[in-house]
Design a protein around this motif. Structure first.
Motif, PDB file in Angstrom:
ATOM      1  N   ALA A  83       0.663  -1.248  -0.139  1.00 35.05           N
ATOM      2  CA  ALA A  83       0.038  -0.076  -0.042  1.00 35.05           C
ATOM      3  C   ALA A  83       0.875   1.165   0.198  1.00 35.05           C
ATOM      4  CB  ALA A  83      -0.825   0.133   1.229  1.00 35.05           C
ATOM      5  N   LEU A  84       1.845   1.226   1.037  1.00 38.19           N
ATOM      6  CA  LEU A  84       2.688   2.488   0.535  1.00 38.19           C
ATOM      7  C   LEU A  84       3.549   2.615  -0.426  1.00 38.19           C
ATOM      8  CD1 LEU A  84       3.976   4.642   2.848  1.00 38.19           C
ATOM      9  CD2 LEU A  84       5.789   3.097   3.481  1.00 38.19           C
ATOM     10  N   GLU A  85       3.991   1.442  -1.235  1.00 36.46           N
ATOM     11  CA  GLU A  85       4.519   1.629  -2.309  1.00 36.46           C
ATOM     12  C   GLU A  85       3.768   2.220  -3.166  1.00 36.46           C
ATOM     13  OE1 GLU A  85       6.112  -1.539  -5.687  1.00 36.46           O
ATOM     14  OE2 GLU A  85       6.883  -1.984  -3.479  1.00 36.46           O
ATOM     15  N   ALA A  86       2.354   1.725  -3.405  1.00 34.02           N
ATOM     16  CA  ALA A  86       1.569   2.502  -4.249  1.00 34.02           C
ATOM     17  C   ALA A  86       1.151   3.698  -4.095  1.00 34.02           C
ATOM     18  CB  ALA A  86       0.090   1.441  -4.173  1.00 34.02           C
ATOM     19  N   MET A  87       1.063   4.214  -2.787  1.00 36.29           N
ATOM     20  CA  MET A  87       0.618   5.626  -2.495  1.00 36.29           C
ATOM     21  C   MET A  87       1.925   6.500  -2.945  1.00 36.29           C
ATOM     22  SD  MET A  87      -2.517   5.898  -0.981  1.00 36.29           S
ATOM     23  CE  MET A  87      -2.194   7.070   0.491  1.00 36.29           C
ATOM     24  N   LEU A  88       3.245   5.929  -3.070  1.00 34.32           N
ATOM     25  CA  LEU A  88       4.197   6.843  -3.221  1.00 34.32           C
ATOM     26  C   LEU A  88       4.928   6.721  -4.746  1.00 34.32           C
ATOM     27  CD1 LEU A  88       6.185   6.216   0.098  1.00 34.32           C
ATOM     28  CD2 LEU A  88       4.732   8.062  -0.331  1.00 34.32           C
ATOM     29  N   ALA A  89       3.997   5.805  -5.469  1.00 36.40           N
ATOM     30  CA  ALA A  89       4.564   5.392  -6.610  1.00 36.40           C
ATOM     31  C   ALA A  89       4.378   6.738  -7.668  1.00 36.40           C
ATOM     32  CB  ALA A  89       3.818   4.155  -7.161  1.00 36.40           C
ATOM     33  N   HIS A  90       3.545   7.684  -7.510  1.00 35.76           N
ATOM     34  CA  HIS A  90       3.297   8.758  -8.268  1.00 35.76           C
ATOM     35  C   HIS A  90       3.569  10.164  -7.502  1.00 35.76           C
ATOM     36  CE1 HIS A  90       1.853   5.752 -11.161  1.00 35.76           C
ATOM     37  NE2 HIS A  90       1.133   5.246 -10.109  1.00 35.76           N
ATOM     38  N   PRO A  91       4.799  10.449  -7.326  1.00 37.53           N
ATOM     39  CA  PRO A  91       4.900  11.973  -6.538  1.00 37.53           C
ATOM     40  C   PRO A  91       4.323  12.934  -7.484  1.00 37.53           C
ATOM     41  CG  PRO A  91       7.111  10.699  -7.260  1.00 37.53           C
ATOM     42  CD  PRO A  91       5.917   9.995  -7.956  1.00 37.53           C
ATOM     43  N   GLY A  92       3.846  13.781  -6.417  1.00 38.06           N
ATOM     44  CA  GLY A  92       2.995  14.835  -6.946  1.00 38.06           C
ATOM     45  C   GLY A  92       1.641  14.632  -7.352  1.00 38.06           C
ATOM     46  N   GLN A  93       1.055  13.313  -7.385  1.00 36.02           N
ATOM     47  CA  GLN A  93      -0.266  13.024  -7.648  1.00 36.02           C
ATOM     48  C   GLN A  93      -0.930  12.847  -6.322  1.00 36.02           C
ATOM     49  OE1 GLN A  93      -0.838   9.636 -10.110  1.00 36.02           O
ATOM     50  NE2 GLN A  93      -2.978   9.595  -9.784  1.00 36.02           N
ATOM     51  N   PRO A  94      -2.164  13.513  -6.035  1.00 38.33           N
ATOM     52  CA  PRO A  94      -2.788  13.268  -4.910  1.00 38.33           C
ATOM     53  C   PRO A  94      -3.168  11.802  -4.259  1.00 38.33           C
ATOM     54  CG  PRO A  94      -4.328  14.135  -6.251  1.00 38.33           C
ATOM     55  CD  PRO A  94      -2.916  14.160  -6.854  1.00 38.33           C
ATOM     56  N   PRO A  95      -3.166  11.673  -3.073  1.00 37.97           N
ATOM     57  CA  PRO A  95      -3.612  10.134  -2.647  1.00 37.97           C
ATOM     58  C   PRO A  95      -4.946   9.834  -3.015  1.00 37.97           C
ATOM     59  CG  PRO A  95      -3.338  11.407  -0.725  1.00 37.97           C
ATOM     60  CD  PRO A  95      -2.748  12.441  -1.689  1.00 37.97           C
ATOM     61  N   PRO A  96      -5.505   8.742  -2.845  1.00 35.98           N
ATOM     62  CA  PRO A  96      -6.736   8.810  -2.930  1.00 35.98           C
ATOM     63  C   PRO A  96      -7.344   9.138  -1.458  1.00 35.98           C
ATOM     64  CG  PRO A  96      -5.854   6.488  -2.432  1.00 35.98           C
ATOM     65  CD  PRO A  96      -4.670   7.493  -2.630  1.00 35.98           C
ATOM     66  N   PRO A  97      -8.649   9.681  -1.448  1.00 32.96           N
ATOM     67  CA  PRO A  97      -9.208  10.288  -0.231  1.00 32.96           C
ATOM     68  C   PRO A  97      -9.184   9.447   1.011  1.00 32.96           C
ATOM     69  CG  PRO A  97     -10.572  10.804  -2.044  1.00 32.96           C
ATOM     70  CD  PRO A  97      -9.590   9.894  -2.608  1.00 32.96           C
ATOM     71  N   VAL A  98      -9.541   8.154   0.712  1.00 29.00           N
ATOM     72  CA  VAL A  98      -9.734   7.458   1.855  1.00 29.00           C
ATOM     73  C   VAL A  98      -8.540   6.000   1.602  1.00 29.00           C
ATOM     74  CG1 VAL A  98     -11.566   5.930   3.251  1.00 29.00           C
ATOM     75  CG2 VAL A  98     -12.183   7.966   2.030  1.00 29.00           C
TER      76      VAL A  98
END
Length: 129
Positions: free
Chosen positions: A36-51
């Protein structure tokens, strides 16, 4: 993506994902906190999912759900979080319930998850318009 579901039990992750998708949400899944952490950090500059929806006990990795939430909240303090557990004392560790956080004790009806996620995702989507 509206929701990232983190659950190490494949069948349960699929049921949770399908329930949220049936409610009109875009969902991605991860089998571990590390994934999950890898998926959230995979696209720098892109906002994370809201939830983020996460189980507390994630058997495959070194991080549990609480550690994942702490790491992600450090980066995105307004991240909506639904913490799930089948063990009530785990949820008792959540001393204060933040306005953008919900706790669900397993087993719960899919509708309870959908309601919790909608409560968290709706204000974020509304504020981004």
């Amino acid at each position: 993506m509206d929701v990232l579901v983190v659950e190490d039990e494949v069948l349960l992750r699929e049921v949770l994902t399908e329930s949220l998708e049936a409610a009109g949400l875009q969902v991605a899944g991860a089998a571990s906190a590390e994934a999950a952490l890898e998926a959230m950090l995979a696209h720098p500059g892109q906002p994370p999912p809201p939830v983020l929806v996460t189980d507390v006990n994630l058997g495959r990795g070194c991080m549990d759900g609480f550690a994942l939430v702490a790491e992600l909240r450090h980066r995105w303090p307004a991240l909506g979080v639904v913490v799930m557990s089948g063990y009530a004392p785990n949820l008792a560790r959540c001393v204060a319930l933040a306005p953008h956080e919900r706790h669900l004790l397993k087993p719960f009806a899919p509708g309870a998850l959908v309601r919790a996620v909608h409560e968290l995702v709706s204000p974020v989507i509304a504020s981004s318009r």
